[in-house]
Scaffold this motif. Sequence first.
Motif, PDB file in Angstrom:
ATOM      1  N   SER A  73     126.596  -8.342 -73.941  1.00 16.60           N
ATOM      2  CA  SER A  73     125.207  -8.652 -73.585  1.00 16.60           C
ATOM      3  C   SER A  73     124.879 -10.097 -73.920  1.00 16.60           C
ATOM      4  O   SER A  73     124.287 -10.822 -73.113  1.00 16.60           O
ATOM      5  CB  SER A  73     124.238  -7.733 -74.333  1.00 16.60           C
ATOM      6  OG  SER A  73     124.456  -6.391 -73.989  1.00 16.60           O
ATOM      7  N   VAL A  74     125.290 -10.519 -75.107  1.00 14.38           N
ATOM      8  CA  VAL A  74     124.976 -11.879 -75.538  1.00 14.38           C
ATOM      9  C   VAL A  74     125.690 -12.893 -74.632  1.00 14.38           C
ATOM     10  O   VAL A  74     125.109 -13.896 -74.212  1.00 14.38           O
ATOM     11  CB  VAL A  74     125.358 -12.079 -77.022  1.00 14.38           C
ATOM     12  CG1 VAL A  74     125.271 -13.547 -77.420  1.00 14.38           C
ATOM     13  CG2 VAL A  74     124.456 -11.223 -77.916  1.00 14.38           C
ATOM     14  N   ASN A  77     123.734 -13.403 -71.643  1.00 13.45           N
ATOM     15  CA  ASN A  77     122.329 -13.751 -71.872  1.00 13.45           C
ATOM     16  C   ASN A  77     121.367 -12.569 -71.748  1.00 13.45           C
ATOM     17  O   ASN A  77     120.191 -12.748 -71.435  1.00 13.45           O
ATOM     18  CB  ASN A  77     121.896 -14.875 -70.897  1.00 13.45           C
ATOM     19  CG  ASN A  77     120.529 -15.434 -71.244  1.00 13.45           C
ATOM     20  OD1 ASN A  77     120.231 -15.651 -72.419  1.00 13.45           O
ATOM     21  ND2 ASN A  77     119.692 -15.642 -70.227  1.00 13.45           N
ATOM     22  N   ILE A  79     119.449 -10.778 -73.734  1.00 14.69           N
ATOM     23  CA  ILE A  79     118.933 -10.794 -75.097  1.00 14.69           C
ATOM     24  C   ILE A  79     117.447 -10.476 -75.028  1.00 14.69           C
ATOM     25  O   ILE A  79     116.693 -11.201 -74.396  1.00 14.69           O
ATOM     26  CB  ILE A  79     119.162 -12.181 -75.732  1.00 14.69           C
ATOM     27  CG1 ILE A  79     120.666 -12.446 -75.814  1.00 14.69           C
ATOM     28  CG2 ILE A  79     118.497 -12.279 -77.102  1.00 14.69           C
ATOM     29  CD1 ILE A  79     121.023 -13.885 -76.023  1.00 14.69           C
ATOM     30  N   ARG A  84     114.712 -13.881 -78.777  1.00 16.93           N
ATOM     31  CA  ARG A  84     115.111 -15.120 -78.114  1.00 16.93           C
ATOM     32  C   ARG A  84     114.751 -16.379 -78.878  1.00 16.93           C
ATOM     33  O   ARG A  84     115.384 -17.402 -78.688  1.00 16.93           O
ATOM     34  CB  ARG A  84     114.536 -15.166 -76.698  1.00 16.93           C
ATOM     35  CG  ARG A  84     115.565 -14.646 -75.722  1.00 16.93           C
ATOM     36  CD  ARG A  84     115.076 -14.700 -74.304  1.00 16.93           C
ATOM     37  NE  ARG A  84     115.272 -13.382 -73.712  1.00 16.93           N
ATOM     38  CZ  ARG A  84     114.571 -12.892 -72.712  1.00 16.93           C
ATOM     39  NH1 ARG A  84     113.607 -13.603 -72.170  1.00 16.93           N
ATOM     40  NH2 ARG A  84     114.827 -11.683 -72.259  1.00 16.93           N
ATOM     41  N   GLU A  88     120.875 -19.260 -81.773  1.00 11.40           N
ATOM     42  CA  GLU A  88     122.111 -18.626 -81.333  1.00 11.40           C
ATOM     43  C   GLU A  88     123.111 -18.540 -82.471  1.00 11.40           C
ATOM     44  O   GLU A  88     123.156 -19.424 -83.316  1.00 11.40           O
ATOM     45  CB  GLU A  88     122.741 -19.515 -80.253  1.00 11.40           C
ATOM     46  CG  GLU A  88     122.814 -18.879 -78.895  1.00 11.40           C
ATOM     47  CD  GLU A  88     123.372 -19.854 -77.879  1.00 11.40           C
ATOM     48  OE1 GLU A  88     124.593 -20.030 -77.868  1.00 11.40           O
ATOM     49  OE2 GLU A  88     122.554 -20.442 -77.125  1.00 11.40           O
ATOM     50  N   GLN A 137     115.017 -10.256 -65.372  1.00  5.74           N
ATOM     51  CA  GLN A 137     116.236 -10.612 -66.091  1.00  5.74           C
ATOM     52  C   GLN A 137     116.968 -11.768 -65.404  1.00  5.74           C
ATOM     53  O   GLN A 137     117.178 -11.753 -64.203  1.00  5.74           O
ATOM     54  CB  GLN A 137     117.170  -9.393 -66.132  1.00  5.74           C
ATOM     55  CG  GLN A 137     118.418  -9.583 -66.964  1.00  5.74           C
ATOM     56  CD  GLN A 137     118.093  -9.698 -68.446  1.00  5.74           C
ATOM     57  OE1 GLN A 137     117.392  -8.871 -68.999  1.00  5.74           O
ATOM     58  NE2 GLN A 137     118.589 -10.752 -69.067  1.00  5.74           N
ATOM     59  N   THR A 138     117.323 -12.770 -66.203  1.00  6.21           N
ATOM     60  CA  THR A 138     118.231 -13.787 -65.664  1.00  6.21           C
ATOM     61  C   THR A 138     119.518 -13.681 -66.462  1.00  6.21           C
ATOM     62  O   THR A 138     119.506 -13.405 -67.664  1.00  6.21           O
ATOM     63  CB  THR A 138     117.667 -15.215 -65.818  1.00  6.21           C
ATOM     64  OG1 THR A 138     117.355 -15.417 -67.193  1.00  6.21           O
ATOM     65  CG2 THR A 138     116.448 -15.417 -64.952  1.00  6.21           C
ATOM     66  N   PHE A 139     120.619 -13.868 -65.774  1.00  7.82           N
ATOM     67  CA  PHE A 139     121.922 -13.813 -66.426  1.00  7.82           C
ATOM     68  C   PHE A 139     122.511 -15.205 -66.407  1.00  7.82           C
ATOM     69  O   PHE A 139     122.406 -15.913 -65.409  1.00  7.82           O
ATOM     70  CB  PHE A 139     122.860 -12.882 -65.651  1.00  7.82           C
ATOM     71  CG  PHE A 139     122.370 -11.470 -65.565  1.00  7.82           C
ATOM     72  CD1 PHE A 139     122.613 -10.573 -66.595  1.00  7.82           C
ATOM     73  CD2 PHE A 139     121.669 -11.017 -64.435  1.00  7.82           C
ATOM     74  CE1 PHE A 139     122.176  -9.243 -66.515  1.00  7.82           C
ATOM     75  CE2 PHE A 139     121.233  -9.700 -64.348  1.00  7.82           C
ATOM     76  CZ  PHE A 139     121.479  -8.822 -65.392  1.00  7.82           C
ATOM     77  N   HIS A 140     123.078 -15.625 -67.512  1.00  4.34           N
ATOM     78  CA  HIS A 140     123.987 -16.776 -67.417  1.00  4.34           C
ATOM     79  C   HIS A 140     125.038 -16.675 -68.485  1.00  4.34           C
ATOM     80  O   HIS A 140     124.857 -16.013 -69.506  1.00  4.34           O
ATOM     81  CB  HIS A 140     123.247 -18.112 -67.388  1.00  4.34           C
ATOM     82  CG  HIS A 140     122.435 -18.382 -68.620  1.00  4.34           C
ATOM     83  ND1 HIS A 140     123.007 -18.811 -69.779  1.00  4.34           N
ATOM     84  CD2 HIS A 140     121.107 -18.285 -68.834  1.00  4.34           C
ATOM     85  CE1 HIS A 140     122.049 -18.965 -70.680  1.00  4.34           C
ATOM     86  NE2 HIS A 140     120.900 -18.643 -70.152  1.00  4.34           N
ATOM     87  N   SER A 142     127.283 -17.639 -71.494  1.00  2.00           N
ATOM     88  CA  SER A 142     127.084 -18.488 -72.665  1.00  2.00           C
ATOM     89  C   SER A 142     128.172 -19.571 -72.705  1.00  2.00           C
ATOM     90  O   SER A 142     129.265 -19.380 -72.177  1.00  2.00           O
ATOM     91  CB  SER A 142     127.127 -17.658 -73.940  1.00  2.00           C
ATOM     92  OG  SER A 142     128.368 -17.030 -74.063  1.00  2.00           O
TER      93      SER A 142
END
Length: 773
Positions: A73-74, A77, A79, A84, A88, A137-140, A142
């Motif tokens: 999950s982390v 992104n 979280i 938030r 990090e 939700q946005t995903f990116h 890490s």
Amino acid sequence: MVQATNLGFPRIGGQRETKKLVENFWAGKITEQALDEAAVKLRAENWKLQQAQGLSQIPSGDFSFYDHVLDHSVMFNVIPQRFRHLAEGHERNFAIGRGIQKPATETQEKVDIEAQEMKKWFDTNYHYIVPEFETNQTFHLSANAKTVQEFNEAKALGIHTRPVILGPLSFLLLGKAAKNSAGLDLITLLPKLLPVYEELFAQLAAAGADWVQIDEPILALDISAAVVAHFHTTYTHLTAAAPKLKFLIATYFGRIGNNVSFIKDSGVAGLHIDLVRAPEQLEHVIANIGQTQVLSLGLIDGRNIWKTNLAAALKLAETAVAALGSDRVFVAPSCSLLHAPVTLRFEKRLASKNPELFDWLAYSEEKCKEVHVIAHALNHGTDSVKAELADNARSIEARRVSSHTTNAAVRQRLEAIVPDQLRRRNVFPTRQVKQHEANPLPAFPTTTIGSFPQTKEIRLARAKFTKGEIDAAAYHDFIKKEIAFCVKEQEELKIDVLVHGEAERNDMVAYFGERLEGYIFSENGWIASYGSRCVRPPIIFGDVHRVNPMTITETVYAQSLTSKPMKGMLTGPVTCLQWSFVRDDIPRSVVCTQLALAIRDEVADLEKAGIVHIQVDEPAIREGLPLRSVDFDFYLQWAVDAFLLSTTGVKDTTIIHTHMCYSDFQDIFQAIVRMDADVLTIENSKSDMRILGAFSTHGYNAEIGPGVFDIHSPRVPSTHEMKERADAMLKYIPSRNLWINPDCGLKTRGWKEVRESLTNMVAVAEALRAASA
Ligand SMILES: Nc1nc2c(c(=O)[nH]1)N[C@@H](CNc1ccc(C(=O)N[C@@H](CCC(=O)N[C@@H](CCC(=O)N[C@@H](CCC(=O)O)C(=O)O)C(=O)O)C(=O)O)cc1)CN2
Ligand code: MET
Ligand SMILES: [Zn+2]
């Protein structure tokens, strides 16, 4: 060439190094840097160990300090909002798993954030942190994505690994919508998620990876045709986007069934199937994969500790090689070895004191070797590993003919069970009247689930006793003092139904295993349960029976110290079964019935000793539920029968409690009703109240204590928040049936937070009583 492979290696370390490191980090005893450096060493050891056993495809990315789903999950992104603003790093990740609470300082406001939900990983005793997705939700990916970093770390050691990641569909569908995103259909996030997987794959390809293992364990569940269709489009898309990589889709814990249909023209290079849980699926799967796809055979039991019958496994593998050719076959454990202990090297006591049984065992290290032997036999003929095969055949035969696994008296007692032994004398409403009359309690009675803090002192005293540094008299004396202390604390807290605190128990299942015949226990057979917590499941090798009472001395002593009722505390048969390593030569249902008879005798002895409240914990009854709904009824029938067998031999006025701690009750309501307990304490603090509504619609009319606070987190709940929960509960539960208690036992907590939490909890009951007076 058949490849010898592995899906995942235990991350806890051969002597629980990871657990100790993480707990030292939490205690501020080591720095983040020291934690990281130690982990680099541990990972290197794990890879080298697997290499030394002869594996050619070794997993990377399977390490975690807390939970691999949380790490995933982390990495993407995912979280929750409430975490938030934290910086990090490890500390934030641990906060997500455990919650975080810090008092205000001059420069900083107080921090008080609830942990993310934790859930059982399929039918295992491993718990994962449930991903929380939001509508927007946005995903990116890490920076320094963990999967890529660990691949490179192994590469630097000259070990070319197979990176492991959780697949996009399992990731989404094992997750849940965040509170602020009610109604979110998780699958709609897929288009936003896939580009991030593509990016990760691009980085892995650039780093030189070829095979990548993508875990999609939800393929062993009943999933809809729509989800299967998503599997097809997802993997067609991802494989086209990453032409340099070969994807191995890994399923485990059950049969893939018709969900296999998407595989053939999805572009994936291979599929892993569990042939320990579902050996019969081999033919069907072979018939349904594409012409060039590889099949990874899960032949070695990743969930148990018995040596594999190599001749039998080899025979199954030969069928696959005959059908597919050796270049299209991998040999592997059935699932990640996360669920098996690390190595037999440290089992010195068993090896010397019980060589007969020691010879039957294989932990992860030994399982890797078994994988190698099978692959070698397939590649170079059985003669090339003649000694290994002969040795294995000898162990398997010795176990099969051993006189120590069967007990005629136990078998006879099982045969003689009659239906009357599975029911109480009267129905609950009749019992309730008699119980309230014979043993009146205040309205909204307060209680706890059994254990109080297992302090460092308690564990040390027990360790000394085990090592012979203190004698039995000194140890029992110590335990008596702990019990007395615990009783006094509860009286001061004004709790209504007390417990002795379980100080004498290392674990709620291992403790009973150590006191029953048919069990052996290991020194070092640890497996991960959640976060840094490990369990050491005792081993059932033969017919189980009770020779002596197991809990009477401590319970009677505790009752002698107080005029309040003392609740006797036992672990139920299904949980004893589920949290042990179980013999695989007779049906689990039979082992469970043997356990039930042993618990039944203990219940009878507690009643005879004057104990009125008896709790028989069954936290693992839901966990044992099969993955496919067609198999539910069969399991629930014998599991509930076992509970009934252990609890119904008592008078109407004896109050049987049971406890379960998970929130997924949907599939087993009828079974819970059939268990016919007088009082049920359940986990509820993190889940919503709908579950309670469902209890009433399913005709649940007994007393119930839905936990008012979460014990997995060190955070202290306020009276206000618990009162709000209790008020909400009263919308569903008649007030005469409501108990006030925590979610689960308090053994992992410290005394300071326990005192504060229980003070606040008792205040809730007092407020409710005042309001209803
Ligand atoms: N089996 C099981 N499964 C369960 C639960 C459970 O209670 N039991 N609860 C749920 C949550 N899971 C849990 C799993 C583990 C623990 C837990 O507390 N584990 C302890 C170990 C418990 C234990 O076996 N303790 C032994 C050995 C302890 C130990 O490490 N001793 C030291 C010495 C003492 C010291 O220095 O602390 C050593 O041997 O080196 C004892 O008390 O005797 C831990 O990881 O720390 C809690 C909850 C679901 N599944
Ligand atoms: C995991 S359920 C735990 C029940 C047990 N009686 C305890 O309080 O620890
Ligand atoms: Zn519990």
